[in-house]
Scaffold this motif. Sequence first.
Motif, PDB file in Angstrom:
ATOM      1  N   ILE A 217       0.675  -1.052   0.033  1.00 34.58           N
ATOM      2  CA  ILE A 217       0.257  -0.141  -0.062  1.00 34.58           C
ATOM      3  C   ILE A 217       0.779   1.149   0.226  1.00 34.58           C
ATOM      4  CG2 ILE A 217      -2.356   1.131   1.362  1.00 34.58           C
ATOM      5  CD1 ILE A 217      -3.048  -1.259   2.111  1.00 34.58           C
ATOM      6  N   ARG A 218       1.874   1.542   0.762  1.00 38.47           N
ATOM      7  CA  ARG A 218       3.214   2.155   0.881  1.00 38.47           C
ATOM      8  C   ARG A 218       3.787   2.591  -0.450  1.00 38.47           C
ATOM      9  NH1 ARG A 218       8.336   3.008   1.661  1.00 38.47           N
ATOM     10  NH2 ARG A 218       8.938   5.133   2.896  1.00 38.47           N
ATOM     11  N   SER A 219       3.500   1.284  -1.109  1.00 41.25           N
ATOM     12  CA  SER A 219       4.144   1.797  -2.187  1.00 41.25           C
ATOM     13  C   SER A 219       4.098   2.188  -3.209  1.00 41.25           C
ATOM     14  CB  SER A 219       5.551   0.290  -3.496  1.00 41.25           C
ATOM     15  OG  SER A 219       5.958  -0.049  -1.733  1.00 41.25           O
ATOM     16  N   HIS A 220       2.396   2.010  -3.361  1.00 43.20           N
ATOM     17  CA  HIS A 220       1.311   2.046  -4.237  1.00 43.20           C
ATOM     18  C   HIS A 220       1.250   3.648  -4.013  1.00 43.20           C
ATOM     19  CE1 HIS A 220      -2.423   2.245  -7.179  1.00 43.20           C
ATOM     20  NE2 HIS A 220      -2.774   3.131  -6.022  1.00 43.20           N
ATOM     21  N   LEU A 221       1.238   4.202  -2.815  1.00 42.35           N
ATOM     22  CA  LEU A 221       0.645   5.916  -3.013  1.00 42.35           C
ATOM     23  C   LEU A 221       1.363   6.068  -3.161  1.00 42.35           C
ATOM     24  CD1 LEU A 221      -1.081   5.627   0.734  1.00 42.35           C
ATOM     25  CD2 LEU A 221      -1.573   5.587  -1.212  1.00 42.35           C
ATOM     26  N   ILE A 222       2.869   6.471  -2.150  1.00 43.75           N
ATOM     27  CA  ILE A 222       4.529   7.029  -2.959  1.00 43.75           C
ATOM     28  C   ILE A 222       4.399   6.376  -4.578  1.00 43.75           C
ATOM     29  CG2 ILE A 222       7.322   7.200  -2.795  1.00 43.75           C
ATOM     30  CD1 ILE A 222       6.477   6.074   0.359  1.00 43.75           C
ATOM     31  N   SER A 223       4.173   5.895  -5.576  1.00 41.07           N
ATOM     32  CA  SER A 223       4.100   6.580  -6.570  1.00 41.07           C
ATOM     33  C   SER A 223       3.327   6.644  -7.529  1.00 41.07           C
ATOM     34  CB  SER A 223       4.525   4.477  -7.700  1.00 41.07           C
ATOM     35  OG  SER A 223       2.756   4.381  -6.996  1.00 41.07           O
ATOM     36  N   HIS A 224       2.565   6.928  -7.119  1.00 43.74           N
ATOM     37  CA  HIS A 224       0.999   8.011  -7.569  1.00 43.74           C
ATOM     38  C   HIS A 224       1.385   9.914  -6.354  1.00 43.74           C
ATOM     39  CE1 HIS A 224      -0.624   4.224  -8.853  1.00 43.74           C
ATOM     40  NE2 HIS A 224      -0.921   4.319  -9.781  1.00 43.74           N
ATOM     41  N   GLY A 225       1.890   9.658  -6.188  1.00 43.01           N
ATOM     42  CA  GLY A 225       1.977  10.898  -5.357  1.00 43.01           C
ATOM     43  C   GLY A 225       1.241  11.459  -4.128  1.00 43.01           C
ATOM     44  N   SER A 226       0.432  10.158  -3.327  1.00 38.92           N
ATOM     45  CA  SER A 226      -0.416  10.485  -2.682  1.00 38.92           C
ATOM     46  C   SER A 226      -0.028  10.862  -1.046  1.00 38.92           C
ATOM     47  CB  SER A 226      -1.881   9.807  -3.152  1.00 38.92           C
ATOM     48  OG  SER A 226      -2.234   9.626  -3.915  1.00 38.92           O
ATOM     49  N   LEU A 227       1.626  10.163  -1.605  1.00 39.96           N
ATOM     50  CA  LEU A 227       2.128  10.519   0.214  1.00 39.96           C
ATOM     51  C   LEU A 227       3.202   9.869  -0.256  1.00 39.96           C
ATOM     52  CD1 LEU A 227       1.691   9.217   2.783  1.00 39.96           C
ATOM     53  CD2 LEU A 227       2.349   6.959   2.778  1.00 39.96           C
ATOM     54  N   PRO A 228       3.989  11.490   1.532  1.00 40.68           N
ATOM     55  CA  PRO A 228       5.762  12.122   1.272  1.00 40.68           C
ATOM     56  C   PRO A 228       6.039  10.507   0.849  1.00 40.68           C
ATOM     57  CG  PRO A 228       4.531  13.386   1.986  1.00 40.68           C
ATOM     58  CD  PRO A 228       3.649  11.978   2.009  1.00 40.68           C
ATOM     59  N   SER A 229       7.162  10.198   0.193  1.00 43.16           N
ATOM     60  CA  SER A 229       8.626   9.283   0.409  1.00 43.16           C
ATOM     61  C   SER A 229       8.825   8.991   1.660  1.00 43.16           C
ATOM     62  CB  SER A 229       9.288   9.520  -0.765  1.00 43.16           C
ATOM     63  OG  SER A 229      10.141  10.779  -0.565  1.00 43.16           O
ATOM     64  N   ALA A 230       9.141   9.954   2.498  1.00 44.27           N
ATOM     65  CA  ALA A 230       9.583  10.716   4.119  1.00 44.27           C
ATOM     66  C   ALA A 230       8.739   9.536   5.171  1.00 44.27           C
ATOM     67  CB  ALA A 230       9.997  11.830   4.092  1.00 44.27           C
ATOM     68  N   VAL A 231       7.889   9.101   4.979  1.00 47.90           N
ATOM     69  CA  VAL A 231       6.811   9.002   5.571  1.00 47.90           C
ATOM     70  C   VAL A 231       6.541   7.030   5.786  1.00 47.90           C
ATOM     71  CG1 VAL A 231       4.544   7.540   6.709  1.00 47.90           C
ATOM     72  CG2 VAL A 231       4.578  10.554   5.050  1.00 47.90           C
ATOM     73  N   THR A 232       7.090   6.913   7.249  1.00 47.13           N
ATOM     74  CA  THR A 232       7.547   5.281   7.326  1.00 47.13           C
ATOM     75  C   THR A 232       6.629   4.433   7.284  1.00 47.13           C
ATOM     76  OG1 THR A 232       7.770   5.941   9.689  1.00 47.13           O
ATOM     77  CG2 THR A 232      10.157   6.158   8.561  1.00 47.13           C
TER      78      THR A 232
END
Length: 423
Positions: A69-84
């Motif tokens: 889920i985290r990878s999908h959100l980061i790839s689509h720009g919905s979540l910053p990559s800095a969020v662990t």
Amino acid sequence: MYSATTDEVESFVQDSRQTSTAQASTVTSQVAQIPNHSTPEVNMNNTAWLDATIYFLQTQSKPVFLSTIRSHLISHGSLPSAVTPETLAALFVQETKRQGSALKVHPGLFFSVTPSHAQTHEDKQERYRHRYHKLRQSVRHMVFENAAMCDETVRVEEKIQKAREERSFLLKKLLQYQTVNELASLVSQAQAELTCPSQPGDSASRTSKQKPRKRPSAEESAKAKAGKKVKKELVKKHFVQQIPLDDLGRPIFPIVLGSLTVHSLGEIVHERQVFHTEQYIFPVGFCSSRMFADLDDLSKTCLYTCKIVDGGISPRFEIVPETHPDKVIVGTNADDCRNQLLAAINNTRASDTADMTKHGANFFGFGNPTIKHLIQSSPGARKCSNYKWQKFEVCRPHPPDGVDASSSCTAMATGSNQSLPDP
């Protein structure tokens, strides 16, 4: 540093298998230990990441792991990559605790979306709509089938009615041809006997072969005459009048025969032998009427109704005068009833001038040849063991000589009235 983070995540996974509450507390404590400069601030009011997560989980048919889920959100720009992953897990656990949340946590940091109430309602409506269409098609098919059956029933009824009409027509024709053929055969036999030519050779041979006969005595001639009279009585013919018939070949009531009017033939009781004799059948329910001398004033006539009813052991014969309906004449046979009526008339006249001969059957009407023929043709007549079957012929406009005149009800009534002198 990456290995330490992995150990922490593994310890978090082991703790999350026990209860969701323990997962939340563990994640919260882990998030609190992270330095402030390494923890990015996530705006809780901005729910774009949550909507993206719910949309992604809806497209999946099974629970999805947290890292996916985290990878999908980061790839689509919905979540910053800095969020662990720890921070994202804490946010997901906190969201699952909220009432009405669409997220659902599974052991091992797997997440899925719960089906919404609106979607469940739409699924039900779709199923009901599908059933409704099926029922509608079934009803339409049954309506068409019912209409076809109604049309077929109408066609069959028309065929039955046509067959009945043809049957009645053929029955009338058969009766007409049968009567004409019988009369034609009788006439041809009579003509053949009267107009048979005799050859001279035959007459000569007969005269030569004839032997002188002895002169019969007086006793022999008397016996021969008596035998001829008996034969004439045995071959006496009974002629019936033509009566109107309906389409099914049944007589149309009332049947008017001179002064006699028959309203009903009744039903034949063939099980009991007392309801028929060798000459007559006494159907229960037989009803007729005729005009005869009045009991009070012999110069006038009165309408008498004659009935045959079931008396239990034997038939009961009744004569009811129209002027005195309370004075019912009851008898065990037709002759007894008629004699009682004539006896009452003799008492009124104070003389014994009425004819007391046995004409009760003709007075009632079941002795009339036409009515007798109809009763003989009714259902159950063949089962009357004591009754002797008689042969009848259709009467021509002018019956020939030798017809039984005593069988005529009109002649009987006329003779009875003539036997009574004028007051």
